[in-house]
Design an enzyme around this catalytic site. Sequence first.
Site, PDB file in Angstrom:
ATOM      1  N   LYS A 188      52.553  38.791  47.787  1.00  0.00           N
ATOM      2  CA  LYS A 188      51.846  37.887  48.134  1.00  0.00           C
ATOM      3  C   LYS A 188      50.236  38.190  48.866  1.00  0.00           C
ATOM      4  O   LYS A 188      48.822  37.822  49.643  1.00  0.00           O
ATOM      5  CB  LYS A 188      53.169  37.177  49.490  1.00  0.00           C
ATOM      6  CG  LYS A 188      53.580  36.817  48.737  1.00  0.00           C
ATOM      7  CD  LYS A 188      53.277  35.008  47.815  1.00  0.00           C
ATOM      8  CE  LYS A 188      54.168  34.326  48.117  1.00  0.00           C
ATOM      9  NZ  LYS A 188      53.521  33.029  47.237  1.00  0.00           N
ATOM     10  N   TYR A 206      57.565  41.197  46.346  1.00  0.00           N
ATOM     11  CA  TYR A 206      56.974  39.855  46.972  1.00  0.00           C
ATOM     12  C   TYR A 206      55.680  39.679  47.972  1.00  0.00           C
ATOM     13  O   TYR A 206      54.758  39.268  47.935  1.00  0.00           O
ATOM     14  CB  TYR A 206      58.671  38.699  47.242  1.00  0.00           C
ATOM     15  CG  TYR A 206      58.301  38.081  47.717  1.00  0.00           C
ATOM     16  CD1 TYR A 206      57.824  36.704  47.016  1.00  0.00           C
ATOM     17  CD2 TYR A 206      58.160  37.129  48.770  1.00  0.00           C
ATOM     18  CE1 TYR A 206      57.848  34.776  47.486  1.00  0.00           C
ATOM     19  CE2 TYR A 206      57.623  35.994  49.493  1.00  0.00           C
ATOM     20  CZ  TYR A 206      57.383  35.129  48.384  1.00  0.00           C
ATOM     21  OH  TYR A 206      57.110  33.477  48.480  1.00  0.00           O
TER      22      TYR A 206
END
Length: 249
Positions: free
Chosen positions: A159, A155
Amino acid sequence: MLTFTNRTAVVTGAGRGIGKAIAETLARNGVTVICVSKSADSCGATAAAITAAGGKAKARAVDVADGAAVAQAAAELLGEFPTIDILVNNAGITRDGLLFRMSDADWNDVLTTNLTSCFHWTKHLARPMTRARWGRIVNITSVSGIMGNAGQANYSAAKAGMIGLTKSLAREFASRSVTVNAVAPGFIKTDMTTDFVNKPEASAKILEVVPLKRFGEASDVATLTAYLCSDQAGYVTGQVFNIDGGMAM
């Protein structure tokens, strides 16, 4: 007052949480919003709520992890609407786990859904913006992409990649008056964060690192995103705005 002149927006991940709040906020400002999510029911519910409130919205069920599906949806939308003026890349998933326990599928699914989807949507919708010499692209990243977070290597990498993509595209599109910015939420109260927000011990531990000592609301993210999509934000590009209660100062 923010102004939008006959604008049409695509908001991905609009079926719930931050995406839903962004779609509703844009619609209240007079923007026609195409609500995108993988689930026809969830994006349909958001579009129906906007319409019931007097706004203009349509629902579009698209798996953003499927590049061919995104290309087809974008082509159909550009055939239906004169222009897509605003793109908010918000769709995202988590598949948390320590690196040594993380499967290839967990890595690939998160990178594809969170990061590669931005590439596909932008590639197919931004060219008409550059021709019109007006456009707004906002990528909803995360403070995890700035600070990193144990158990979220996939993640955080996705991002962080969104931030790099934002800055590169801001430079590519600037000469055509298309702005590209990123918004990085911290701990926001949504159904994705319910597990720890509603647990006193877990929430207390998290709030130790948040100077404002509270969780954010989806509306906090939506308000800033709406500004970045407005006529007033024409001189803002290539920036990352944290909405995190001061956590990543």
